[in-house]
Design a protein around this motif. Structure first.
Motif, PDB file in Angstrom:
ATOM      1  N   MET A 392     -12.665 -20.856 -21.103  1.00  0.00           N
ATOM      2  CA  MET A 392     -12.732 -21.299 -22.338  1.00  0.00           C
ATOM      3  C   MET A 392     -14.158 -21.299 -22.883  1.00  0.00           C
ATOM      4  SD  MET A 392     -10.531 -24.820 -21.182  1.00  0.00           S
ATOM      5  CE  MET A 392     -10.690 -25.673 -22.921  1.00  0.00           C
ATOM      6  N   GLU A 393     -14.445 -21.400 -24.248  1.00  0.00           N
ATOM      7  CA  GLU A 393     -15.458 -21.553 -24.907  1.00  0.00           C
ATOM      8  C   GLU A 393     -16.103 -22.833 -24.438  1.00  0.00           C
ATOM      9  OE1 GLU A 393     -17.077 -19.415 -26.538  1.00  0.00           O
ATOM     10  OE2 GLU A 393     -15.494 -17.894 -26.353  1.00  0.00           O
ATOM     11  N   ILE A 394     -17.579 -22.981 -24.151  1.00  0.00           N
ATOM     12  CA  ILE A 394     -17.935 -24.135 -23.923  1.00  0.00           C
ATOM     13  C   ILE A 394     -17.749 -25.388 -24.942  1.00  0.00           C
ATOM     14  CG2 ILE A 394     -20.288 -23.723 -24.745  1.00  0.00           C
ATOM     15  CD1 ILE A 394     -21.502 -25.032 -22.029  1.00  0.00           C
ATOM     16  N   ASP A 395     -17.896 -24.782 -26.209  1.00  0.00           N
ATOM     17  CA  ASP A 395     -17.363 -26.190 -27.010  1.00  0.00           C
ATOM     18  C   ASP A 395     -16.165 -26.848 -26.938  1.00  0.00           C
ATOM     19  OD1 ASP A 395     -20.046 -25.851 -28.011  1.00  0.00           O
ATOM     20  OD2 ASP A 395     -19.250 -24.517 -29.723  1.00  0.00           O
ATOM     21  N   GLN A 396     -15.155 -26.016 -26.559  1.00  0.00           N
ATOM     22  CA  GLN A 396     -13.520 -26.349 -26.132  1.00  0.00           C
ATOM     23  C   GLN A 396     -13.649 -27.264 -25.045  1.00  0.00           C
ATOM     24  OE1 GLN A 396     -11.949 -22.260 -26.034  1.00  0.00           O
ATOM     25  NE2 GLN A 396     -10.647 -22.980 -27.634  1.00  0.00           N
ATOM     26  N   VAL A 397     -14.584 -26.954 -24.023  1.00  0.00           N
ATOM     27  CA  VAL A 397     -14.575 -27.944 -22.814  1.00  0.00           C
ATOM     28  C   VAL A 397     -15.147 -29.173 -23.013  1.00  0.00           C
ATOM     29  CG1 VAL A 397     -15.322 -27.847 -20.488  1.00  0.00           C
ATOM     30  CG2 VAL A 397     -14.613 -25.830 -21.258  1.00  0.00           C
ATOM     31  N   LYS A 398     -16.226 -29.231 -23.857  1.00  0.00           N
ATOM     32  CA  LYS A 398     -16.966 -30.359 -24.240  1.00  0.00           C
ATOM     33  C   LYS A 398     -15.874 -31.289 -25.188  1.00  0.00           C
ATOM     34  CE  LYS A 398     -21.687 -28.702 -24.055  1.00  0.00           C
ATOM     35  NZ  LYS A 398     -22.839 -28.396 -24.680  1.00  0.00           N
ATOM     36  N   LYS A 399     -15.018 -30.668 -25.987  1.00  0.00           N
ATOM     37  CA  LYS A 399     -13.996 -31.418 -26.691  1.00  0.00           C
ATOM     38  C   LYS A 399     -13.110 -32.214 -25.788  1.00  0.00           C
ATOM     39  CE  LYS A 399     -14.534 -29.152 -31.076  1.00  0.00           C
ATOM     40  NZ  LYS A 399     -13.660 -28.355 -32.272  1.00  0.00           N
ATOM     41  N   ALA A 400     -12.634 -31.366 -24.884  1.00  0.00           N
ATOM     42  CA  ALA A 400     -11.511 -31.814 -23.840  1.00  0.00           C
ATOM     43  C   ALA A 400     -12.204 -32.740 -22.918  1.00  0.00           C
ATOM     44  CB  ALA A 400     -10.981 -30.614 -23.170  1.00  0.00           C
ATOM     45  N   MET A 401     -13.160 -32.860 -22.480  1.00  0.00           N
ATOM     46  CA  MET A 401     -13.775 -33.777 -21.439  1.00  0.00           C
ATOM     47  C   MET A 401     -15.195 -34.321 -22.173  1.00  0.00           C
ATOM     48  SD  MET A 401     -14.907 -33.049 -17.482  1.00  0.00           S
ATOM     49  CE  MET A 401     -13.162 -33.433 -16.880  1.00  0.00           C
ATOM     50  N   PRO A 402     -15.104 -35.429 -22.167  1.00  0.00           N
ATOM     51  CA  PRO A 402     -16.550 -36.205 -22.919  1.00  0.00           C
ATOM     52  C   PRO A 402     -17.267 -36.234 -21.989  1.00  0.00           C
ATOM     53  CG  PRO A 402     -14.245 -37.591 -23.367  1.00  0.00           C
ATOM     54  CD  PRO A 402     -14.119 -36.465 -22.211  1.00  0.00           C
ATOM     55  N   ALA A 403     -18.810 -36.019 -22.312  1.00  0.00           N
ATOM     56  CA  ALA A 403     -19.862 -35.856 -21.489  1.00  0.00           C
ATOM     57  C   ALA A 403     -19.958 -37.133 -20.333  1.00  0.00           C
ATOM     58  CB  ALA A 403     -21.125 -35.955 -22.202  1.00  0.00           C
ATOM     59  N   GLU A 404     -19.611 -38.303 -21.004  1.00  0.00           N
ATOM     60  CA  GLU A 404     -19.689 -39.600 -20.205  1.00  0.00           C
ATOM     61  C   GLU A 404     -18.485 -39.366 -18.868  1.00  0.00           C
ATOM     62  OE1 GLU A 404     -19.208 -39.619 -23.280  1.00  0.00           O
ATOM     63  OE2 GLU A 404     -20.775 -40.509 -24.214  1.00  0.00           O
ATOM     64  N   ALA A 405     -17.509 -38.869 -19.152  1.00  0.00           N
ATOM     65  CA  ALA A 405     -16.697 -38.710 -18.024  1.00  0.00           C
ATOM     66  C   ALA A 405     -17.059 -37.793 -16.869  1.00  0.00           C
ATOM     67  CB  ALA A 405     -15.090 -38.350 -18.599  1.00  0.00           C
ATOM     68  N   LEU A 406     -17.730 -36.627 -17.349  1.00  0.00           N
ATOM     69  CA  LEU A 406     -17.874 -35.500 -16.553  1.00  0.00           C
ATOM     70  C   LEU A 406     -19.188 -36.080 -15.952  1.00  0.00           C
ATOM     71  CD1 LEU A 406     -17.708 -32.634 -15.405  1.00  0.00           C
ATOM     72  CD2 LEU A 406     -18.988 -32.105 -17.211  1.00  0.00           C
ATOM     73  N   MET A 407     -20.092 -36.739 -16.513  1.00  0.00           N
ATOM     74  CA  MET A 407     -21.373 -37.306 -15.865  1.00  0.00           C
ATOM     75  C   MET A 407     -20.843 -38.289 -14.831  1.00  0.00           C
ATOM     76  SD  MET A 407     -24.535 -39.336 -17.311  1.00  0.00           S
ATOM     77  CE  MET A 407     -24.774 -37.966 -18.496  1.00  0.00           C
ATOM     78  N   ALA A 408     -19.639 -39.075 -14.929  1.00  0.00           N
ATOM     79  CA  ALA A 408     -19.510 -40.158 -13.758  1.00  0.00           C
ATOM     80  C   ALA A 408     -18.691 -39.330 -12.793  1.00  0.00           C
ATOM     81  CB  ALA A 408     -18.408 -41.065 -14.666  1.00  0.00           C
ATOM     82  N   ASP A 409     -18.062 -38.333 -13.003  1.00  0.00           N
ATOM     83  CA  ASP A 409     -17.335 -37.625 -11.952  1.00  0.00           C
ATOM     84  C   ASP A 409     -18.313 -36.740 -11.140  1.00  0.00           C
ATOM     85  OD1 ASP A 409     -14.806 -38.137 -12.525  1.00  0.00           O
ATOM     86  OD2 ASP A 409     -14.513 -36.273 -13.839  1.00  0.00           O
ATOM     87  N   LEU A 410     -19.598 -36.474 -11.882  1.00  0.00           N
ATOM     88  CA  LEU A 410     -20.451 -35.562 -10.999  1.00  0.00           C
ATOM     89  C   LEU A 410     -21.385 -36.703 -10.039  1.00  0.00           C
ATOM     90  CD1 LEU A 410     -22.099 -33.263 -13.848  1.00  0.00           C
ATOM     91  CD2 LEU A 410     -20.637 -32.705 -11.797  1.00  0.00           C
ATOM     92  N   LYS A 411     -21.754 -37.919 -10.543  1.00  0.00           N
ATOM     93  CA  LYS A 411     -22.129 -39.057  -9.795  1.00  0.00           C
ATOM     94  C   LYS A 411     -21.237 -39.245  -8.670  1.00  0.00           C
ATOM     95  CE  LYS A 411     -24.921 -41.545 -13.096  1.00  0.00           C
ATOM     96  NZ  LYS A 411     -25.128 -42.802 -13.748  1.00  0.00           N
ATOM     97  N   ILE A 412     -19.942 -39.415  -8.758  1.00  0.00           N
ATOM     98  CA  ILE A 412     -19.051 -39.360  -7.468  1.00  0.00           C
ATOM     99  C   ILE A 412     -19.184 -38.291  -6.474  1.00  0.00           C
ATOM    100  CG2 ILE A 412     -16.527 -39.356  -7.058  1.00  0.00           C
ATOM    101  CD1 ILE A 412     -17.360 -42.211  -7.964  1.00  0.00           C
TER     102      ILE A 412
END
Length: 438
Positions: A392-412
């Motif tokens: 996918m295009e990176i912009d599509q990924v960012k729309k599908a997954m909010p930065a806050e949610a991804l950041m929380a997953d990375l911390k986990i």
């Protein structure tokens, strides 16, 4: 609006007592009248033209009250939680506690919030990790599975044997009457697969193409179709063809066919052993990590609100629905076929949901205690990896997954890494021996 009281209750519920002033209620009633008064007909007035006071005199002072409360509640609630400095994790349970003579309304809002978490020792944990061994029998079994995937079928004129595939026309009868769903044409059936009712497939062994056979079976007592459960049925079958499954010999030529690098069977065996070892190690690592998390959860204290468990059950069911859709099914049909109501179905996932919620809370606390932070560069790099993985295009990924949610997953993820790095892997036998000594 006045926040009159804040009270912490069990299950991480914060009870807010909020008073909405008479002036706020009056302003909201006026808005409700302008919005809904047009729908009310009063004799002597054109529809929607009757004065508000006349409508209230005819239908009661509370005619616009519910709409007025719904109008002013969202803003009142947002101000209350901001003043209380809390972050709701689900909708509040709201009730009217009092309606004063002055015209103000007192609400009691029970707000579920994320619980306060206290951990015990989370470093240096001893957790069980399976010892990985790949035996010659494992490699042999995998080679046989590979051979099955490359097997071909060939029509034969002889009588059918176990593991042959027969193509049949069939129709089922109860007491001489055909029943719904009991008919099939040119249906492929592998004898010995166990896909049909017990005893059905065995009775077709020995049949040749063109043979007709009455197959007599008894439906299991727990059969999904209640009108058939426990009943004897006769299936009139006609064998159209018999096909033999021919499995390739597992030799050097087979190795060359199934592998891009193997030249001999010995090479292929080595590849298979390495692949199985890697897979088993990955599975052992996943189980090891889960065992560590389970240990951390055992020492955790947290008063978890019911809303968190219910939300996780919702997530599990959404995933279940998605997998059903991949099989061209839906949840409603699944529940009907299994005779399960939604309450019972949700209850099936409660234990799993509780475990997942507790595990994530524990890992979030580890991330907090370890001061784990995710930089913008790390976040952007992860977005790029996801874009590459899913094409996918990176912009599509960012729309599908909010930065806050991804950041929380990375911390986990990094919290798990901290636990794993500081944990000690213990073999099952060693644990049992230590327990015996104690």
């Amino acid at each position: 609006m006045e926040l009159k009281n804040i009270e912490k209750q069990e299950k991480s519920i914060v009870a807010l007592t909020v008073e909405i002033s008479a002036e706020e209620i009056e302003a909201a009633k006026e808005k409700a009248y302008k919005k809904n008064g047009k729908k009310i007909t009063v004799p002597g007035f054109r529809k929607g033209k009757a004065p508000r006071k006349l409508i209230e005199s005819l239908y009661g002072d509370g005619v616009f009250f519910e709409d007025a409360l719904n109008i002013c509640y969202p803003e009142v609630y947002e101000k209350a939680i901001a003043e209380a400095k809390i972050e709701p994790i689900a909708q509040a349970d709201v009730e009217i506690q009092d309606m004063t003579d002055a015209g103000s309304v007192v609400l009691l809002c029970k707000v579920p919030v994320e619980p306060e978490v206290t951990l015990g020792e989370y470093k240096g944990i001893e957790a069980e990790r399976a010892e990985v061994k790949v035996m010659a029998a494992d490699v042999k079994a995998e080679l046989e599975r590979m051979a099955q995937r490359f097997a071909r079928t060939e029509t034969v004129e002889r009588a059918a044997k176990k593991n042959d595939t027969v193509h049949i026309d069939f129709e089922g009868f109860l007491d001489g009457v055909a029943f719904e769903g009991g008919k099939g044409e040119n249906h492929p059936l592998k004898l010995g697969s166990g896909t049909f009712i017990p005893g059905f497939e065995d009775q077709l062994i020995g049949c040749k193409a063109g043979d007709e056979k009455d197959v007599v079976v008894t439906f299991p007592e727990d059969y999904t179709a209640e009108d058939l459960a426990g009943k004897e049925a006769v299936f009139k079958c006609k064998v159209l063809s018999v096909q033999e499954t021919i499995t390739p010999a597992i030799d050097d030529e087979f190795a060359k066919d199934v592998s891009e690098t193997a030249e001999t069977l010995a090479d292929l065996k080595k590849e298979v052993k390495e692949r199985l070892t890697n897979a088993k190690n990955a599975e052992a690592d996943r189980e090891f990590e889960q065992n560590i998390i389970d240990k951390v959860v055992e020492g955790m204290q947290a008063d978890i609100p019911d809303a968190m468990i219910e939300q996780q059950i919702d997530t599990i069911i959404r995933d279940f629905e998605y997998r059903l859709q991949m099989q061209r099914m839906n949840l409603e049909g699944y529940l009907k076929a299994t005779g399960t109501d939604m309450a019972t179905f949700r209850g099936m996932f409660r234990e799993q949901a509780e475990k997942q919620v507790k595990g994530r809370l524990a890992l979030k606390k580890v991330a907090e205690l370890e001061n784990i932070e995710i930089t913008d560069e790390m976040l952007e790099d992860e977005f790029k990896k996801l874009a590459e993985r899913y094409g996918m295009e990176i912009d599509q990924v960012k729309k599908a997954m909010p930065a806050e949610a991804l950041m929380a997953d990375l911390k986990i993820d990094r919290a798990i890494e901290v636990l794993r790095t500081n944990a000690k892997a213990v073999k099952k036998a060693e644990k049992e021996e230590a327990s015996d000594k104690e």
